[in-house]
Design a protein around this motif. Structure first.
Motif, PDB file in Angstrom:
ATOM      1  N   ALA A 119     -59.634  44.814 -65.768  1.00 26.67           N
ATOM      2  CA  ALA A 119     -60.512  45.502 -64.821  1.00 26.67           C
ATOM      3  C   ALA A 119     -59.739  46.602 -64.108  1.00 26.67           C
ATOM      4  O   ALA A 119     -58.651  46.371 -63.586  1.00 26.67           O
ATOM      5  N   PRO A 120     -60.257  47.806 -64.079  1.00 26.89           N
ATOM      6  CA  PRO A 120     -59.542  48.891 -63.418  1.00 26.89           C
ATOM      7  C   PRO A 120     -59.505  48.674 -61.911  1.00 26.89           C
ATOM      8  O   PRO A 120     -60.443  48.161 -61.309  1.00 26.89           O
ATOM      9  N   ALA A 121     -58.400  49.024 -61.320  1.00 29.19           N
ATOM     10  CA  ALA A 121     -58.255  48.902 -59.872  1.00 29.19           C
ATOM     11  C   ALA A 121     -59.143  49.925 -59.189  1.00 29.19           C
ATOM     12  O   ALA A 121     -59.055  51.122 -59.449  1.00 29.19           O
ATOM     13  N   GLY A 122     -60.027  49.451 -58.335  1.00 29.22           N
ATOM     14  CA  GLY A 122     -60.927  50.345 -57.632  1.00 29.22           C
ATOM     15  C   GLY A 122     -60.291  50.932 -56.388  1.00 29.22           C
ATOM     16  O   GLY A 122     -59.174  50.573 -55.979  1.00 29.22           O
ATOM     17  N   LYS A 123     -61.015  51.830 -55.791  1.00 31.65           N
ATOM     18  CA  LYS A 123     -60.559  52.439 -54.554  1.00 31.65           C
ATOM     19  C   LYS A 123     -60.483  51.384 -53.467  1.00 31.65           C
ATOM     20  O   LYS A 123     -61.408  50.595 -53.291  1.00 31.65           O
ATOM     21  N   PRO A 124     -59.364  51.307 -52.711  1.00 30.08           N
ATOM     22  CA  PRO A 124     -59.264  50.280 -51.660  1.00 30.08           C
ATOM     23  C   PRO A 124     -60.275  50.550 -50.551  1.00 30.08           C
ATOM     24  O   PRO A 124     -60.641  51.693 -50.269  1.00 30.08           O
ATOM     25  N   TRP A 125     -60.714  49.477 -49.928  1.00 26.81           N
ATOM     26  CA  TRP A 125     -61.666  49.586 -48.837  1.00 26.81           C
ATOM     27  C   TRP A 125     -60.996  50.183 -47.607  1.00 26.81           C
ATOM     28  O   TRP A 125     -59.829  49.906 -47.319  1.00 26.81           O
ATOM     29  N   THR A 173     -70.691  52.412 -52.043  1.00 27.46           N
ATOM     30  CA  THR A 173     -70.218  53.279 -53.122  1.00 27.46           C
ATOM     31  C   THR A 173     -68.846  53.846 -52.792  1.00 27.46           C
ATOM     32  O   THR A 173     -67.935  53.824 -53.614  1.00 27.46           O
ATOM     33  N   ARG A 191     -66.836  52.569 -50.637  1.00 32.05           N
ATOM     34  CA  ARG A 191     -65.957  51.486 -50.186  1.00 32.05           C
ATOM     35  C   ARG A 191     -65.379  51.807 -48.812  1.00 32.05           C
ATOM     36  O   ARG A 191     -64.169  51.832 -48.602  1.00 32.05           O
ATOM     37  N   ALA A 218     -71.887  58.595 -59.497  1.00 30.47           N
ATOM     38  CA  ALA A 218     -72.311  57.308 -58.954  1.00 30.47           C
ATOM     39  C   ALA A 218     -73.469  57.492 -57.991  1.00 30.47           C
ATOM     40  O   ALA A 218     -73.570  58.517 -57.309  1.00 30.47           O
TER      41      ALA A 218
END
Length: 825
Positions: free
Chosen positions: A582-588, A533, A535, A487
């Protein structure tokens, strides 16, 4: 024969005879050649062209080989549409043709002409539509000539070639336009391909006026030398492109509606081992307007792009080497229109072609162009943003845009520095940075931006109007992905952000109310870093000055926030499916180094009960240090406030402690002075059979709170005090009987209070010392032998069948608490 040996008389007679023969020949040629040439030209040339050819007077001077033709005309085709017989203008007319030949033509067996002049030639050409012209018949005859065997090219030497005062009328019948070319001047001093003269430099000149715009040029060339070395100077002045815009291809996504062109160019060509073409000079375009091809015919179509002037200074342009070097590019008063329609489509993105699968190509990639620009300047630009996709369309303008950039290169392997400034709805914007294909950096400063700019978008979510003023500094850093599959990095830094007079203004019948629903005098953030990027967000210092709001619960049980929020449209099935896929992204992750709230005010009103609950908090001060959402990170929390109910003296609340968000726990020292418990009377009606008139509660001690997997753990240790306690019997409505004094005291102190709650364990409550002063109680013994104080607490309602069925198999039994505390003597 030796003339010196002849007698003088014979020599003289022979000379006279020769002169007479020459004169006779000249006389015959002078008298006979013009009519014969006129007949031949009108007949033979007419047959070749299929048109009527006419000539006026022909003059021939055999002694100087000068030939002059007057009033040469080629008629239009017979039966030209829209032209009555006898009224047709000639297709081509030339007022005068002058040719001055040389006797060298006979010696070199090649035409050698000392001068050729065409005066006032006038060509009339008509476009009939669908690619057809009124000279198609002539072109067909000329191209249908029989093939001739290949031969060596004709050698020639031509001097002083001149076309003076030429004119062309081009009529475009389908578009109902006529273009006029006037003052056509062509001068070519010399042109020859004779072997002895191939290196002679030719200096041609071309000038004309096209629809009122002037064009001029000068050149130097050796067209028949081996190097073909050529230098051309081209000058165009005020060339208005409006008459020619009807010929734009319909397939182009953009359509030019107006433009004026000026140019001063120098072109150099030379062929050594490889051909070399170099171009320099200046190109200038003025009054340029571009619209979308889809709305080109709409009367109210807005310009996508327009500018007053674009000036390009060429440095060294070599098109054959695909190398473009520009000294400067200056864009004056550009106006860019960005719009979004009701469907959410951006106007510029709509110009892009639809995505199509690219077939796999085995061809070698074309050599990329190289472009360099020393200086880029944008002056007095304007960007118009219009958004029709929201309920209240938004219209914003970025004005007074000035941008300066330097050292631009394409491909962008080297960073290009830039800087600029602009105005956004009265706010001042300044920025500077650098950019390349692999990285970019931007620093910006925004001053006094009214938040009304974002009001149409905030109105999509909440009913109240957002108001305030924003001042901020911003740093942005972007880094391309180092490798495929990784990324890119995007980070935003806010060294300083200030929001002044932030407020939510209620809307009443489309007009703003007078009292804000919530307001903050000033909100300051500093040292903010947001890693988009990764998060991750980090806030250095957050200061909130004089926040004010009132939490209101209406009689119908709705909280004020529920009325603020607007109902959002129900997502479609496709949107729901996309959300699921939608894939679960890294939590903020959020970290706050220090948060400070100064002099806040918080009102609480609950109108859902029989009596409203009203509590006002003032002088609220909060300090939060080292807060983090990361697991196991401790933070510090200090809170101070004044709490008031009605007209009683305000109590004080103070907390100093620490905590952890994951897992949730708090521990610290709590100090409360004279908190008005009577404000909570409406919430106690289900627990008490009395009316609580006043009870000021105080506490000083330690509080430990933790939320565990099995439940909540609470431990309280300290001293508590309840002062000015007053409770009456409940008033009766039918018939009305006022409440009577039931219980009151001056002060009740519980010293050494220890309360402990733990999952799976019985509640523990210990009191080391109890002090009660000025105690009064109204005791009534019922006929059944029961004191009225025994009924102060309402009995708990029996559990329902559902509650009984859902109750756990076993529950901890609470330890009994003494009903009557020990009183001191």
């Amino acid at each position: 024969m030796n003339l010196q040996m002849l007698p003088y008389s014979k020599w003289l007679r022979r000379l006279a005879g020769a002169v007479a023969a020459v004169l006779l020949f000249w006389g015959i040629a002078w008298l006979a050649l013009p009519p014969w040439l006129k007949t031949q030209l009108e007949t033979r040339l007419g047959e070749q062209l299929g048109r009527q050819v006419s000539l006026g007077q022909i003059e021939f001077k055999p002694w100087s080989l000068e030939l002059t033709l007057h009033d040469f005309k080629v008629a239009q085709a017979a039966g030209t549409a829209g032209v009555a017989p006898g009224e047709a203008l000639p297709q081509l007319s030339i007022k005068r043709i002058y040719i001055d030949a040389e006797l060298q033509s006979l010696l070199k067996w090649a035409p050698v002409v000392d001068a050729i002049t065409l005066e006032a030639p006038h060509l009339r050409l008509t476009h009939l539509g669908e690619g057809r012209y009124d000279v198609d018949d002539v072109l067909a005859r000329l191209t249908a000539a029989p093939d001739t065997p290949a031969s060596d090219p004709l050698q020639f030497a031509l001097y002083n070639l001149v076309l003076a005062d030429g004119a062309i009328d081009f009529t475009d019948a389908p578009h109902h336009q006529t273009h006029h070319l006037r003052q056509l001047q062509i001068k070519l001093p010399f042109l020859s391909n004779l072997a002895a003269q191939r290196e002679v430099v030719v200096v041609p000149q071309l000038a004309f006026a096209l629809n009122g715009s002037h064009f001029d040029s000068a050149a130097q060339s050796t067209p028949f030398a081996q190097s073909h070395k050529t230098a051309l100077e081209l000058k165009v002045s005020k060339l208005d492109l409006a008459p020619y815009l009807v010929y734009q291809p319909a397939a182009l996504p953009l359509r030019l509606t107006s433009a004026v062109l000026d140019a001063e160019l120098k072109l150099a060509f030379e062929k050594t081992s490889d051909a070399s073409v170099r171009l320099d000079g200046q190109i200038q375009a003025s009054q340029v307007k571009l619209v979308s091809q889809a709305v080109a015919n709409a009367a109210a179509s807005a310009d996508l792009l327009a500018f007053s002037q674009l000036t390009i200074q060429l440095k060294d342009v070599q098109p054959l080497l695909q190398d473009v070097q520009l000294a400067s590019l200056t864009l004056t008063e550009p106006r860019l229109s960005l719009t979004r329609d009701r469907s959410g489509q951006l106007n510029w993105l709509a110009l892009l072609p639809a995505d199509k699968p690219n077939p796999v190509s085995t061809e070698k990639a074309a050599k990329p162009w190289k472009i360099s620009l020393d200086q880029l300047t944008v002056q007095a630009g304007k960007v118009l943003w219009q958004d029709a996709s929201i309920a209240t369309p938004s219209r914003q303008q970025l004005t007074a845009l000035d941008v300066s950039a330097s050292a631009f290169k394409w491909p962008m392997t080297v960073a290009m520095p830039f800087e600029g400034q602009a105005r956004l709805d009265g706010a001042s914007l300044g920025f500077k940075g650098s950019a390349s294909a692999q990285s970019a950096q931007l620093s910006a400063q925004l001053t006094d931006l009214p938040l009304a700019v974002a009001a149409p978008y905030v109105a999509q979510v909440v009913q109240p109007r957002l108001d305030g003023m924003l001042t901020t500094a911003l740093n942005l850093r972007w880094q391309a992905a180092p490798q495929a599959g990784q990324a890119s990095q995007l980070e935003v830094q806010l060294p300083q952000l200030t929001l002044d007079q932030l407020a939510l203004i209620p809307q009443q019948r489309g007009k703003p109310g007078k009292t804000p629903l919530a307001s903050i005098k000033q909100l300051q953030l500093s040292d903010v870093t947001i890693d988009l990027t990764g998060r991750n967000a980090s806030l250095g210092q957050v200061t909130v000055k004089q926040p004010q709001t009132r939490v209101l619960r209406a009689a119908n049980g709705r909280w004020m926030f529920e009325d603020w929020l607007k109902a959002q449209p129900t997502p479609t099935r496709a949107q729901r499916a996309a959300a699921v896929k939608a894939p679960a992204g890294k939590p903020w992750a959020l970290a706050v180094q220090q948060l400070e709230v100064q002099n806040g005010q918080l009102g609480f009103v609950d109108q859902s009960g029989a009596k409203p609950v009203v509590i006002n908090g003032s002088a609220i001060a909060l300090q939060l240090k080292n807060f983090s959402t990361a697991k196991g990170k401790n933070f510090g929390l200090n809170l101070a406030a004044r709490v008031q109910h009605g007209r009683t003296e305000a109590g004080r609340l103070n907390w100093r402690g620490a905590g952890n968000l994951t897992p949730l726990k708090m521990q610290g020292r709590l100090t409360a002075q004279r908190l008005p418990l009577q404000a909570l009377q409406p919430y106690l009606t289900d627990l008490l059979n009395v009316e609580l008139l006043r009870a000021d509660a105080s506490f000083k001690g330690q509080v430990n709170f933790a939320r565990q997997a099995g439940g909540i753990r609470l431990k309280v240790q300290g001293d508590t005090r309840i002062e000015d306690f007053q409770a009456n019997t409940l008033a009766q409505a039918q018939p009305f009987v006022p409440g009577e004094d039931l219980l009151n005291w001056k002060a009740l102190s519980l010293r050494g209070l220890a309360l402990e709650l733990a999952p799976g364990a019985a509640t523990r409550l210990d009191v080391k010392e109890t002090v009660l002063s000025d105690f009064y109680a109204r005791l009534i013994l019922s006929p059944a032998g029961r004191f009225n104080l025994q009924d102060v607490l309402r009995p708990a309602a029996p559990p329902t069948v559902a509650e009984t069925a859902s109750a756990p198999a076993s529950a901890p039994v609470a330890a009994p608490v003494a009903a009557v505390p020990d009183l001191p003597a």
